[in-house]
Design a protein around this motif. Structure first.
Motif, PDB file in Angstrom:
ATOM      1  N   SER A 141       0.705  -1.251  -0.102  1.00  0.00           N
ATOM      2  CA  SER A 141      -0.175  -0.026  -0.067  1.00  0.00           C
ATOM      3  C   SER A 141       0.683   1.250  -0.114  1.00  0.00           C
ATOM      4  N   TYR A 142       2.011   1.195   0.558  1.00  0.00           N
ATOM      5  CA  TYR A 142       2.763   2.331   0.476  1.00  0.00           C
ATOM      6  C   TYR A 142       3.285   2.445  -1.059  1.00  0.00           C
ATOM      7  N   MET A 143       3.457   1.478  -1.711  1.00  0.00           N
ATOM      8  CA  MET A 143       3.834   1.742  -3.029  1.00  0.00           C
ATOM      9  C   MET A 143       2.578   1.727  -4.228  1.00  0.00           C
ATOM     10  N   GLY A 144       1.474   2.087  -3.557  1.00  0.00           N
ATOM     11  CA  GLY A 144       0.530   2.685  -4.641  1.00  0.00           C
ATOM     12  C   GLY A 144      -0.618   1.665  -4.729  1.00  0.00           C
ATOM     13  N   ALA A 145      -0.757   0.391  -3.946  1.00  0.00           N
ATOM     14  CA  ALA A 145      -1.868  -0.354  -4.001  1.00  0.00           C
ATOM     15  C   ALA A 145      -2.859   0.357  -2.970  1.00  0.00           C
ATOM     16  N   ASN A 146      -3.833   0.952  -3.452  1.00  0.00           N
ATOM     17  CA  ASN A 146      -4.704   1.803  -2.730  1.00  0.00           C
ATOM     18  C   ASN A 146      -6.115   1.241  -2.121  1.00  0.00           C
ATOM     19  N   VAL A 147      -6.054   0.078  -1.731  1.00  0.00           N
ATOM     20  CA  VAL A 147      -7.224  -0.225  -1.150  1.00  0.00           C
ATOM     21  C   VAL A 147      -7.450   0.145   0.299  1.00  0.00           C
ATOM     22  N   LEU A 148      -6.356   0.136   0.701  1.00  0.00           N
ATOM     23  CA  LEU A 148      -6.504   0.527   2.329  1.00  0.00           C
ATOM     24  C   LEU A 148      -5.284   1.425   2.616  1.00  0.00           C
ATOM     25  N   HIS A 149      -5.528   2.815   3.376  1.00  0.00           N
ATOM     26  CA  HIS A 149      -4.675   3.735   3.699  1.00  0.00           C
ATOM     27  C   HIS A 149      -3.202   2.712   4.391  1.00  0.00           C
ATOM     28  N   ILE A 178       0.032 -15.860  12.110  1.00  0.00           N
ATOM     29  CA  ILE A 178      -1.120 -16.598  11.629  1.00  0.00           C
ATOM     30  C   ILE A 178      -0.847 -16.643  10.102  1.00  0.00           C
ATOM     31  N   TYR A 179       0.023 -15.928   9.524  1.00  0.00           N
ATOM     32  CA  TYR A 179       0.060 -15.989   8.031  1.00  0.00           C
ATOM     33  C   TYR A 179       0.274 -17.226   7.594  1.00  0.00           C
ATOM     34  N   ARG A 180      -0.256 -17.689   6.412  1.00  0.00           N
ATOM     35  CA  ARG A 180      -0.160 -18.932   5.754  1.00  0.00           C
ATOM     36  C   ARG A 180       0.285 -18.391   4.367  1.00  0.00           C
ATOM     37  N   PRO A 181       1.617 -18.914   3.743  1.00  0.00           N
ATOM     38  CA  PRO A 181       1.890 -18.477   2.474  1.00  0.00           C
ATOM     39  C   PRO A 181       0.993 -18.953   1.420  1.00  0.00           C
ATOM     40  N   CYS A 182       0.890 -18.369   0.399  1.00  0.00           N
ATOM     41  CA  CYS A 182      -0.368 -18.810  -0.664  1.00  0.00           C
ATOM     42  C   CYS A 182      -0.034 -19.547  -1.556  1.00  0.00           C
ATOM     43  N   GLY A 183       1.428 -20.147  -1.387  1.00  0.00           N
ATOM     44  CA  GLY A 183       2.014 -21.129  -2.094  1.00  0.00           C
ATOM     45  C   GLY A 183       2.563 -20.378  -3.607  1.00  0.00           C
ATOM     46  N   ASN A 184       2.585 -19.054  -3.615  1.00  0.00           N
ATOM     47  CA  ASN A 184       3.311 -18.523  -4.628  1.00  0.00           C
ATOM     48  C   ASN A 184       4.443 -17.677  -4.087  1.00  0.00           C
ATOM     49  N   VAL A 185       5.483 -17.597  -4.769  1.00  0.00           N
ATOM     50  CA  VAL A 185       6.865 -16.973  -4.293  1.00  0.00           C
ATOM     51  C   VAL A 185       6.431 -15.509  -4.052  1.00  0.00           C
ATOM     52  N   VAL A 186       5.905 -14.665  -5.124  1.00  0.00           N
ATOM     53  CA  VAL A 186       5.288 -13.477  -5.151  1.00  0.00           C
ATOM     54  C   VAL A 186       3.818 -13.237  -4.612  1.00  0.00           C
ATOM     55  N   THR A 187       3.735 -12.515  -3.830  1.00  0.00           N
ATOM     56  CA  THR A 187       2.256 -12.132  -3.364  1.00  0.00           C
ATOM     57  C   THR A 187       1.727 -11.072  -4.141  1.00  0.00           C
ATOM     58  N   GLY A 188       2.402  -9.925  -4.179  1.00  0.00           N
ATOM     59  CA  GLY A 188       1.908  -9.006  -5.024  1.00  0.00           C
ATOM     60  C   GLY A 188       2.605  -7.982  -5.596  1.00  0.00           C
ATOM     61  N   ILE A 189       2.502  -7.140  -6.711  1.00  0.00           N
ATOM     62  CA  ILE A 189       3.282  -6.127  -7.287  1.00  0.00           C
ATOM     63  C   ILE A 189       2.715  -4.849  -7.537  1.00  0.00           C
ATOM     64  N   SER A 190       3.418  -3.922  -6.932  1.00  0.00           N
ATOM     65  CA  SER A 190       2.758  -2.297  -7.064  1.00  0.00           C
ATOM     66  C   SER A 190       3.926  -1.550  -7.272  1.00  0.00           C
ATOM     67  N   GLY A 191       3.406  -0.032  -7.575  1.00  0.00           N
ATOM     68  CA  GLY A 191       4.487   0.647  -7.884  1.00  0.00           C
ATOM     69  C   GLY A 191       3.954   1.988  -8.078  1.00  0.00           C
ATOM     70  N   LYS A 192       5.084   2.986  -8.207  1.00  0.00           N
ATOM     71  CA  LYS A 192       4.494   4.369  -8.394  1.00  0.00           C
ATOM     72  C   LYS A 192       5.457   5.136  -9.363  1.00  0.00           C
ATOM     73  N   LYS A 193       4.924   6.009 -10.081  1.00  0.00           N
ATOM     74  CA  LYS A 193       6.030   6.683 -11.076  1.00  0.00           C
ATOM     75  C   LYS A 193       6.177   8.049 -10.467  1.00  0.00           C
ATOM     76  N   ASN A 194       7.182   8.816 -10.895  1.00  0.00           N
ATOM     77  CA  ASN A 194       7.406  10.132 -10.918  1.00  0.00           C
ATOM     78  C   ASN A 194       8.330  10.161  -9.556  1.00  0.00           C
ATOM     79  N   PHE A 195       9.718   9.504  -9.417  1.00  0.00           N
ATOM     80  CA  PHE A 195      10.898   9.620  -8.529  1.00  0.00           C
ATOM     81  C   PHE A 195      11.928  10.348  -9.186  1.00  0.00           C
ATOM     82  N   THR A 196      12.597  10.942  -8.372  1.00  0.00           N
ATOM     83  CA  THR A 196      13.798  11.608  -8.959  1.00  0.00           C
ATOM     84  C   THR A 196      15.213  10.974  -7.962  1.00  0.00           C
TER      85      THR A 196
END
Ligand code: ASP
Length: 439
Positions: free
Chosen positions: A238-246, A280-298
């Motif tokens: 969510s820090y990197m832009g997935a905006n479901v939750l603050h 409590i976390y149980r891995p979903c079986g996938n190595v990667v859980t999600g991908i997110s990103g943001k544009k416009n950095f210097t």
């Protein structure tokens, strides 16, 4: 008995019909006892959120001393909702008092907060529940930071003995006694604060999507849904832009190990996404859980021979940026190089001054600025224990013909961040998604 705190977002409060659906959701489960609401959101594309209407009220107030014109659509919106719900409350009077107080307070935060206030008054009426004004129970300290200790006590005292209560999200009271808001989308934080204060067994966050997706659906066709996330993964995504939750809403609940469940008001039968503590976390079986990103950095790239042996080098560089009041997002470094990654918006015309400052402070061999950089974070607990993940990631990006300009692997091994040109952003996310999910 288990207690659930439920936060309903703007689209769940958008009109009377939807609010009736929310009422059904709440009444179908006796554990759903503490409700936090946002201001009414958009009903259709092109519609304006009540909070945005209120920001316009403040602009009018500032320039003319009154907000009569801009407040009219706010009134129309709330009158409509009350009528659709067939409520008996005197909404005209409540709206008139609200407008007068907006004109008296003359504060941007106060004006913006009225969407949540009115929304919560209506919801309390719909449910026959107690209305608890967060102005009285959520506090900020003199530095403007959320004051947990004071707020948790006050929320719990106010809710004691109440079977069902409604809180307006988004705002509280500052150290100067005035209403102050969290940042945009901050009702999610209010929900987390109430959950923590009342030792909830679950914090349900009701929105208009059935949970987090593995990446932005605008970039990839129907990406996979994430069933379970850890707090840390959520923070990263969510820090990197997935905006479901603050992004800040996990802090209050994380300390108390309260899980968050993302649910869809329009499809309550869907499971949604659970956000849980690591134990409590149980891995979903996938190595990667999600991908997110943001544009416009210097990226400010600094090179100096023997940089690593120069005591205080990094501190001196960081001090220059600190003195300009600019937050640094990442500091990838090599033996003789370091880079500062900053959100371009935050630089606010100060780039030249910063470069001069760095030259003076550490006499580097080179300082180079790379603009229009997008950061993409590939996140997953599985990544640390699985050999070859980064090779797969970089190969996928290379196969798409994309040049990686920067790499930063968090020391928790929870994510790998790459920096690419803004123009390559969409293609890069697609390439990573295809590599890790499309099999
Ligand atoms: N209404 C506020 C906003 O639009 C807060 C929220 O919805 O959480 O940002």
């Amino acid at each position: 008995m288990a207690v659930k705190v439920c936060k309903f977002g703007g689209t769940s409060m958008a009109d009377g019909n939807i609010i009736n659906g929310v009422k059904k959701i709440i009444e179908s489960d006796a554990e759903r006892r503490y409700i936090v609401v946002s201001a009414p959101g958009k009903r259709f594309s092109g519609d304006i959120k009540v909070t945005d209407l209120l920001y316009s009220c403040y602009d009018e107030l500032k320039s003319t001393g009154s907000c009569e014109k801009a407040f009219a659509p706010v009134c129309t919106r709330f009158r409509g909702i009350v009528k659709e719900l067939g409520l008996e409350i005197n909404i005209d009077q409540i709206l008139e008092l609200t407008r007068r107080r907006i004109e008296k307070e003359r504060s941007r935060d106060f004006t913006a907060s009225r969407g949540e206030y009115l929304s919560a008054r209506i919801m309390a009426e719909v449910l026959g529940a107690k209305f608890i004004d967060t102005e009285e129970v959520i506090f900020f300290d003199k530095n403007g930071l959320f004051d947990g200790e004071k707020s948790y006590k006050a929320v719990s005292a106010a809710a004691a003995g109440e079977k069902l209560a409604v809180f307006p999200g988004f705002y509280g009271r500052g150290a100067n006694g005035k209403v102050k808001t969290f940042s945009r989308g901050g009702s999610d934080i209010t929900g987390a604060v109430v959950a923590r204060a009342l030792s909830a067994t679950l914090y349900e966050n009701w929105t208009d999507v059935s949970g987090f997706l593995a990446c932005d659906p605008a970039l990839v066709d129907s990406p996979k849904r994430i069933k379970m996330l850890s707090y840390k993964e959520l923070r990263e995504l969510s820090y990197m832009g997935a905006n479901v939750l603050h992004a800040d809403s996990i802090f209050p609940v994380r300390k108390a190990n309260i899980p968050i469940q993302i649910k869809n008001t329009f499809r309550p039968q869907d499971d949604g996404t659970s956000i849980v503590p690591s134990n409590i976390y149980r891995p979903c079986g996938n190595v990667v859980t999600g991908i997110s990103g943001k544009k416009n950095f210097t990226v400010i790239f600094i090179e100096k021979s023997l940089m690593n042996s120069e005591v205080g080098f990094m501190r001196k560089v960081l001090t220059v940026v600190e003195q300009e009041g600019i937050p640094v997002e990442h500091v990838p470094s090599g033996i003789d190089t370091m880079s500062l990654v900053v959100a371009t918006e935050a630089l606010d015309g100060k780039l030249e001054k910063i470069i001069e400052g760095i030259k003076r402070a550490v006499q580097p061999d080179t300082v180079r600025v790379i603009e229009n950089i997008a950061l993409i974070s590939t996140v997953g607990h599985g990544m640390s224990s699985s050999v070859g993940t980064s090779a797969r990631l970089f190969n996928a990006i290379a196969a798409a013909g994309i040049n990686i300009k920067m790499i930063d692997q968090g020391s928790s091994e929870l994510n790998i961040m790459v920096g690419v040109a803004n123009d390559d952003y969409e293609r890069c996310i697609k390439a990573i998604y295809c590599e890790f999910f499309a099999h």
